[in-house]
Write a protein that holds these residues in place. Sequence first.
Motif, mmCIF file in Angstrom:
data_model
loop_
_atom_site.group_PDB
_atom_site.id
_atom_site.type_symbol
_atom_site.label_atom_id
_atom_site.label_comp_id
_atom_site.label_asym_id
_atom_site.label_seq_id
_atom_site.Cartn_x
_atom_site.Cartn_y
_atom_site.Cartn_z
ATOM 1 N N THR A 175 0.956 -1.184 0.017
ATOM 2 C CA THR A 175 0.173 0.119 0.050
ATOM 3 C C THR A 175 0.929 1.261 0.018
ATOM 4 O O THR A 175 0.786 2.373 -0.880
ATOM 5 C CB THR A 175 -1.048 0.048 1.170
ATOM 6 N N ASP B 70 -1.868 -4.907 -3.415
ATOM 7 C CA ASP B 70 -2.479 -4.242 -2.558
ATOM 8 C C ASP B 70 -3.342 -3.109 -3.167
ATOM 9 O O ASP B 70 -3.880 -2.348 -2.600
ATOM 10 C CB ASP B 70 -1.621 -3.552 -1.512
ATOM 11 N N ILE C 5 -6.313 -2.993 -4.113
ATOM 12 C CA ILE C 5 -7.839 -3.090 -3.484
ATOM 13 C C ILE C 5 -7.682 -2.144 -2.332
ATOM 14 O O ILE C 5 -8.714 -1.586 -2.279
ATOM 15 C CB ILE C 5 -8.227 -4.514 -3.182
ATOM 16 N N ARG C 6 -6.638 -1.821 -1.864
ATOM 17 C CA ARG C 6 -6.685 -1.002 -0.631
ATOM 18 C C ARG C 6 -6.575 0.633 -1.083
ATOM 19 O O ARG C 6 -6.852 1.457 -0.203
ATOM 20 C CB ARG C 6 -5.582 -1.170 0.440
ATOM 21 N N ALA D 68 -7.708 1.837 -4.223
ATOM 22 C CA ALA D 68 -8.594 1.675 -5.352
ATOM 23 C C ALA D 68 -9.344 3.187 -5.788
ATOM 24 O O ALA D 68 -9.076 3.421 -6.858
ATOM 25 C CB ALA D 68 -9.919 0.865 -5.056
ATOM 26 N N VAL E 68 -8.906 -12.787 -2.924
ATOM 27 C CA VAL E 68 -8.784 -11.582 -3.843
ATOM 28 C C VAL E 68 -8.532 -11.916 -4.953
ATOM 29 O O VAL E 68 -7.459 -12.347 -5.513
ATOM 30 C CB VAL E 68 -7.767 -10.697 -3.005
ATOM 31 N N LEU F 45 -7.801 -9.924 -8.192
ATOM 32 C CA LEU F 45 -7.264 -8.500 -8.650
ATOM 33 C C LEU F 45 -7.932 -8.104 -9.931
ATOM 34 O O LEU F 45 -8.525 -6.976 -10.036
ATOM 35 C CB LEU F 45 -5.695 -8.317 -8.491
ATOM 36 N N PHE G 82 -11.706 -7.048 -9.246
ATOM 37 C CA PHE G 82 -11.725 -5.957 -8.334
ATOM 38 C C PHE G 82 -11.386 -4.594 -9.494
ATOM 39 O O PHE G 82 -12.163 -3.721 -9.355
ATOM 40 C CB PHE G 82 -10.910 -5.980 -7.567
ATOM 41 N N LEU G 83 -10.356 -4.635 -10.071
ATOM 42 C CA LEU G 83 -10.103 -3.723 -10.899
ATOM 43 C C LEU G 83 -11.209 -3.306 -12.104
ATOM 44 O O LEU G 83 -11.444 -2.125 -12.258
ATOM 45 C CB LEU G 83 -8.777 -3.640 -11.541
ATOM 46 N N SER H 184 -14.306 -3.944 -11.810
ATOM 47 C CA SER H 184 -15.641 -3.532 -11.074
ATOM 48 C C SER H 184 -15.309 -2.024 -10.651
ATOM 49 O O SER H 184 -16.465 -1.371 -10.484
ATOM 50 C CB SER H 184 -15.942 -4.256 -9.759
ATOM 51 N N ARG H 185 -14.159 -1.513 -10.651
ATOM 52 C CA ARG H 185 -13.831 -0.163 -10.095
ATOM 53 C C ARG H 185 -13.518 0.619 -11.441
ATOM 54 O O ARG H 185 -13.237 1.679 -11.442
ATOM 55 C CB ARG H 185 -12.567 -0.033 -9.322
#
Length: 890
Positions: free
Chosen positions: A732, A757, A759-760, A762, A787, A789, A792-793, A795-796
């Motif tokens: 992070t 990291d 996701i921390r 985003a 997780v 990754l 997650f990316l 979706s953001r």
Amino acid sequence: MNRKPRNARTRTAIWCLALLIWSVAAPRVRAEPVEAYFAGQIWTGDEQVVDDGVLLVSQGKVIKVGRRQDMKIPANAQIHQLGEAVIIPGLVIAETKLAVGSGDGVETIAPEHLAIDGFDFFADFDHLLAGGVTTVQISPGSNRLLPGQGAVVKLSGESIDRRTLAPSESLRVLLSAASRNPPTVYEPPVGAVSVDRPLEPSQRQLGRSLASAVAALRAIFQAAEAHGAGSSDHVEQDAVLGTISQYRENQRTVRITASTGAEVRSALAMARQFGLKILLVDPVELSPLRKRPAGMGPLVRGVILNADIRPGQIRNSPVSDEPAPALPWENARTLVDSGMRVAIHAAADSDLHEILFLAGLFQQGGLSERDVLRMVTQWPSEMLGVDDRVGTLDQGKDADFVVLSGRPFHTKTHVLATYVEGQRRYRRDTSKKTTLVRAANLYDGSGQEITNGAVLVQGNRISGVGRDVSAPLDADVRHFPDGTIVPGFIDLHTGLGIGGPLSGTISLQTKLGEQLYSGDPAVAVARRGGVTTVLFGSTSGSPTPLVAFKLGDTLRVLKDPAALRFEVGGNLTSTLPALKRTLTAAKAYADAWNRYDTQLKEYQQQKKDYEAALAKYNAAKKAAAEKAEDEKKKQDKQDKDKDDPKKKETPPDDSDKPDKGTAGEAKDSDATDADQKETAKKPDDASKSATSELKEPTKPKEPTKPKASASMEPYRALFGRDIPALVEANQTNELREAVKLLRDEFGLRVILAGAQDAIRVADLLAGKDIAVAAGPTLVRTVDHQLVNLPQFLASRQIPFAFQSQATTGVASLPLAVTFSVSKGLSANDALTGLSAGAAKLLSLDKQLGSIAVGKDADLVVLSGPPFELSSRVLAVMIDGHWVYEEEQDR
């Protein structure tokens, strides 16, 4: 007591010796070579269609046809993998005019004429073989009542004997209008001509009308019935009647051309009266056949229909109040439904190479593909009496077959090869520069899916994409019926290109593209996974260049450098200040060159303006000087004329005027001299005045070039945002500091590599337009939670691509992405990250990353949808060349 055993042993030894000698001396039977042709389908010609079939051929004959899984292939067989191609029997054409001159003689009755005598076995028939035609009937003529006998021949082969299937196949009779205008015949007399024995005029022949033609035929056939060997001393008559008698007595085929209802009725009547076995050619009106008496069927061996279409030509049909005649395919359907054999011939021999196209039109009559194929294979061979050798792919028949690119009568199907008796006599020359790739599905990399998609590749670029793409006839067509086409995959960091990974420090001025080695064995392995473009560079912690290149047989550099790699990790208290100093110096260098570039552009424009102004100034100066010179010459001429006594006027007589005295005369003289001097000075003064009004332009000053530094030069592209900074950071605090330093402070395009990291942070990444190169690990467990990754990316809405940092392991990158898909990442987002998204991050999206017109032809063909566990890579194309193909796909 030991004699007997010794004798027994002796006899045994002799027998063994004799057996050994025999085994050595006896001739050995050598297994004949076998050719095995594996194809997507095999149409045998007799309604059978074998999927995933094998055709076994030996010594020019068909051994067997069957499904691959059911066939036992001989160990010595030579294997021919034809992929998804389709095999059909060689095409048989039931009527042609390929005999030289079509065999029309003067006599309207000439049954003894043989068409084979006019056939040139050494002519070039490659254009017909290119259309899949292997066997043809040749007719003796087309404009006489009884022009002779036809034959059946092959268009290629080892010898004339093997190519001649039937030297006298049928006796031809024409009842059509074409035969009813025979020429007159003149027979010169034998011996002297006199008043008592004058010259005879030429004689009209038989057949001026249908009635007279039929009557003449009846008379001839009746005479033939009565004709016997030696029954006449007239040699010519014996030849005519003997030939006809032979056909009748031996139940041989009589081929009768009859179009109208009346002609067809006459043909059937003759067949019934004389017990003839007939082939009907070109009937248009079929009512006599529908109403034929019982027992007529065996007399008609088949019907040959004229396709009556010229491919690619437009024809005006006559307008009539009468009902339009039935179309050929409508007649074909009627005949087939009635149990009649039907064959097709082209309207002109020049169209024979398009017989597959013409036959395909007969599907419009409701006939199945199998029946239409029988009309150009099995049925004509049976009508011609040569079905023991050709027409179907049955065991023991000649191995005459055609390899097609698709189903027999599909519009886009082409003949790939033609074989006669197991020997390839034609192979389609495909353009090495044009390839058409078709598959069940196509994903273009931008989110669009095309069912039954196709990609046209010309050279190394894509020139067409869609469901139905126009392509040149000589294009190499590759069809993957169950496959899926996707763009080539991109890996943002690998160890490929020099034979192993690179971990040492590499100076920024190094051109890695010059160090690449096309023989790197890991490259071929990587391509099997569908990866076509990679980045390569060191994994050192120091700033290092990354080169982008293609994984073709010859590695092709796309951009060098394509990115600069940095690492933010470890002891940040020392790493960050050092990196900041490096970037500060680099920015100062780049800014200096940016200022110089700006000033240089301004200077170049100013110089251009100066040169234009200088040219204008010089032209004006020259024009002023020339004008002054002209005025001076004019003035000089005037002065010269004034001083010339011949041109002076006689002064007026002043004798009557009072004398003003000497002082007045002197004054006038001085004034005149002053005027003359003033006039003489005017041209020069005018020139000086005109020149002084022109202002010479000022030459601009060229800017001073900054001092060049090879080690700093790559930073110019970085700070110009032409290439990104690939920053290795995972934790992070590393991610935050990397974004703060490189993105916020220096304004660089940043791709965070690894970014475990992410996701921390985003929100930070999404707000700063930061991209991520995920990998090598995509899915991991953190605090007992999974997780993913990439998911997650996605979706953001954070842009991402993938990196493997591997060598041969590059091939498994798509598999790692598949695992991410299994844990929630969409297949569409995964494909974008492997293709279009990665290309965009590298500013290479105008060249690659998606399947679009004008882009590089980098394609991957999968056996099914992308990222399905069952899908595998079938083929890989890079820059228009196949660099990998699954073994059984060929």
